[in-house]
Motif scaffolding. Structure first.
Motif: not given
Ligand SMILES: Nc1ncnc2c1ncn2[C@@H]1O[C@H](COP(=O)(O)OP(=O)(O)OP(=O)(O)O)[C@@H](O)[C@H]1O
Ligand SMILES: [Mg+2]
Lengths: 238, 344
Positions: B290-294
């Protein structure tokens, strides 16, 4: 046979010295109670023994010199410290807490058998294995803390006020279990306790610590019979 | 006549007291079957996606995976070991530059750059883990920030090796003929393979004795120490592993982008990584994805609104997450799943 020998132990925090030369011996497989008023340095004594704080003087356990060792070395030498406030790893599960107790054990040690052993002393833990340790009651957390300490198969168990915040009935049960552990595993125990009745009930030896010095030592019976102790810690006159 | 033991067993069965009430059902999303099902579904989607998306979107997905690998490392350090790093972009850059220099000056085959880049970042992490042994909180944050700050001038200084401000341009790994894949698809699958391996490695590490030691340090240093956990060793190693994952991500970044320059690795990258991890969810396994998406999308989206917007939006998002979902998006998702009524 003496197991723990402490000579002229001094320790403190920064420049403030708290222990001013404490000497005591505890026999192999004995229970030793440390009594004393708030701020006497009881917790500090246990911290010095487990290496949490630096100390001067000499400490030997089973003949091995342990003076000035780091806490992880002392843990490997067989000292298990159940600290004041229990030191529970709140977000971890009960099982993870217990397994952490076996951290110093060699690879391939029979950790599963030890888990079973802990469950016989503290059956309630078995029903809570997958639960976060932080969600246990105070009494259950104290049982977990002691169980976790036992997982390292210690030679010396240091207990700091196990009764803190527990109902009298639970406290009594806890002391009964400590006594059973001591009897079955031949673990030497040093217990710091405000509840002098209970502590003297299971201990062979006792010491009274005041402002960093031992002011009275003797067998549990002798200490119990001491008028001064009776007034200060047992709440009645003999 | 029937077997006597069988009869005994039958009698025992009839005589047995009613069974104790069944234990409360395990939370269904934790059940192994559900987890494997979800993993299989995810794997299928991950393999199917590059054949359905246009190359630019495949590239974006590839970048999300790269950032996820970097965040996996940062999560190990921040979420699991309870340390902090404001300089993780530097380890990412070290991996990226190690790969670039090896490809440019030594013409190494690209698969070999991965272990070297990971190793270089590991060693650097080990070196910077030593101050981490003594420092904590704000002080550690400042020291790690310093790493990120002095990296850019350093990269510009050694021009012969690093190409200075111009950076280095490299050929991207070409898809082998047998695969029949386009370049973007090949790069995507390479990255996916590295990401899966990194996830498995990280999960294994956390389940081991080492993982327990890290959690113990995070939750109660004093108690961990008296149980025999060597704080200095584990804190230093946590830094090194964490840097290794960041360096691995950096190496794959070089493969995929085919270009490195100092300005790609400013302090901003470090801050964005940390922000991404916090928003994604500290200490959870899905948090890094999810952080990668961010990290991939939010700075760009914010830039579209206004040049100065990214900083403001980051700040607001972090504050919002801290108030609404302190466990990040991963924690929020977990809470929503729990709200779905259970089918009996
Ligand atoms: N971490 C610390 N830093 C500085 N001083 C401390 C620290 N812990 C304890 N002290 C001081 O050391 C002295 C002895 O404290 P200690 O905790 O050993 O007492 P105690 O006998 O365990 O008391 P209690 O019965 O209240 O637990 C006190 O004066 C206390 O203020
Ligand atoms: Mg105390």
């Amino acid at each position: 046979m003496t197991d723990l020998v402490v000579e002229e132990l001094t320790a403190g925090y920064g420049d403030a010295r708290v222990l001013h030369g404490v000497s005591l011996t505890v026999g192999q497989g004995e229970i030793c109670a440390i009594l004393g008023p708030n701020g006497a340095g009881k917790t500090t004594l246990l911290r010095a023994l487990s290496g949490m704080i630096r100390a001067r003087g000499t400490v030997t356990l089973g003949g091995a010199d342990l003076t000035g060792r780091s806490p992880d070395t002392l843990a490997r030498q067989g000292i298990a410290h159940v600290p004041e406030g229990r030191g529970t790893f709140m977000p971890l599960t009960v099982e993870e807490n217990l397994r952490l107790g076996a951290y110093v054990r060699r690879r391939g040690a029979d950790v599963e058998a030890d888990l079973d052993r802990i469950h016989t002393y503290f059956p309630v833990l078995k029903t809570r294995l997958k639960q976060a340790a932080g969600s246990l009651s105070g009494g259950e957390q104290q049982m977990l803390a002691i169980g976790r300490a036992l997982m390292s198969r210690p030679r010396l168990l240091l207990l700091d006020e196990p009764s803190l915040g527990l109902a009298p009935l639970v406290t009594r049960e806890l002391f009964r279990i400590v006594q059973a552990i001591n009897a079955e595993e031949r673990t030497t125990v040093v217990v710091v306790e405000q509840n002098a009745h209970l502590a003297l009930g299971i201990a062979q030896q006792a010491h009274v610590l005041e402002t960093g010095r031992i002011v009275l030592s003797g067998t549990a019976e002798e200490i119990r019979a001491d008028e001064q102790v009776a007034q200060s810690y047992l709440g009645y006159r003999v | 006549m029937s077997n006597p033991t069988e009869t005994n067993a039958a009698q025992a069965r009839t005589a047995a007291p009613p069974p104790p009430p069944a234990p409360p059902p395990a939370e269904w999303w934790r059940s192994a079957r559900w987890r494997w099902g979800a993993a299989a579904l995810l794997a299928a989607a991950a393999c199917y996606a590059p054949f359905q998306l246009v190359p630019f979107h495949v590239f974006q997905l590839t970048m999300v995976l790269i950032y996820a690998v970097a965040l996996l490392g940062l999560n190990l350090l921040v979420g699991h070991a309870g340390q902090i790093s404001l300089g993780h972009g530097a380890f990412f850059a070290v991996g990226a530059y190690t790969a670039a220099i090896l490809l440019e000056h030594w013409a190494l085959p690209y698969p070999l750059t991965l272990p070297v880049a990971a190793g270089a970042a590991f060693l650097l992490g080990l070196a910077f883990g030593v101050p981490a042994m003594r420092l904590r909180g704000l002080y550690l944050a400042l020291v790690t920030l310093a790493i990120a700050i002095f990296l850019v001038p350093l990269l510009k200084r050694f021009e012969d090796l690093t190409g200075g401000s111009m950076g280095l341009t490299l050929a991207k790994p070409a898809p082998p003929a047998w695969s029949g894949l386009a370049e973007d698809q090949w790069l995507y699958f390479l990255t996916l393979a590295v990401a899966v391996a990194a996830f498995l490695l990280c999960a294994g590490l956390l389940r081991s004795r080492v993982g327990r030691a890290l959690h113990a340090i995070r939750d109660n240093e004093g108690a961990a120490e008296v149980m025999g956990v060597r704080l200095s060793v584990h804190k230093t190693l946590a830094f090194a592993w964490s840097a290794m994952f960041a360096g691995t991500a950096g190496c794959v970044y070089t493969w995929v982008i085919g270009f490195v320059s100092p300005d790609s690795f400013t302090v901003n990258l470090s801050i964005t990584l940390l922000a991404g991890l916090v928003v994604g969810g500290l200490g959870s396994l899905s948090g890094p994805v999810l952080g990668g998406l961010f990290v991939m999308f939010v700075p760009g989206l914010a830039q579209d609104i206004n040049d100065a917007a990214p900083g403001v939006i980051f700040g607001l998002l972090i504050i919002a997450v801290m108030y609404v979902a302190p466990t990040g998006l991963a924690g929020l998702a977990g809470r929503l799943i729990r709200k779905i009524p259970r089918k009996e």
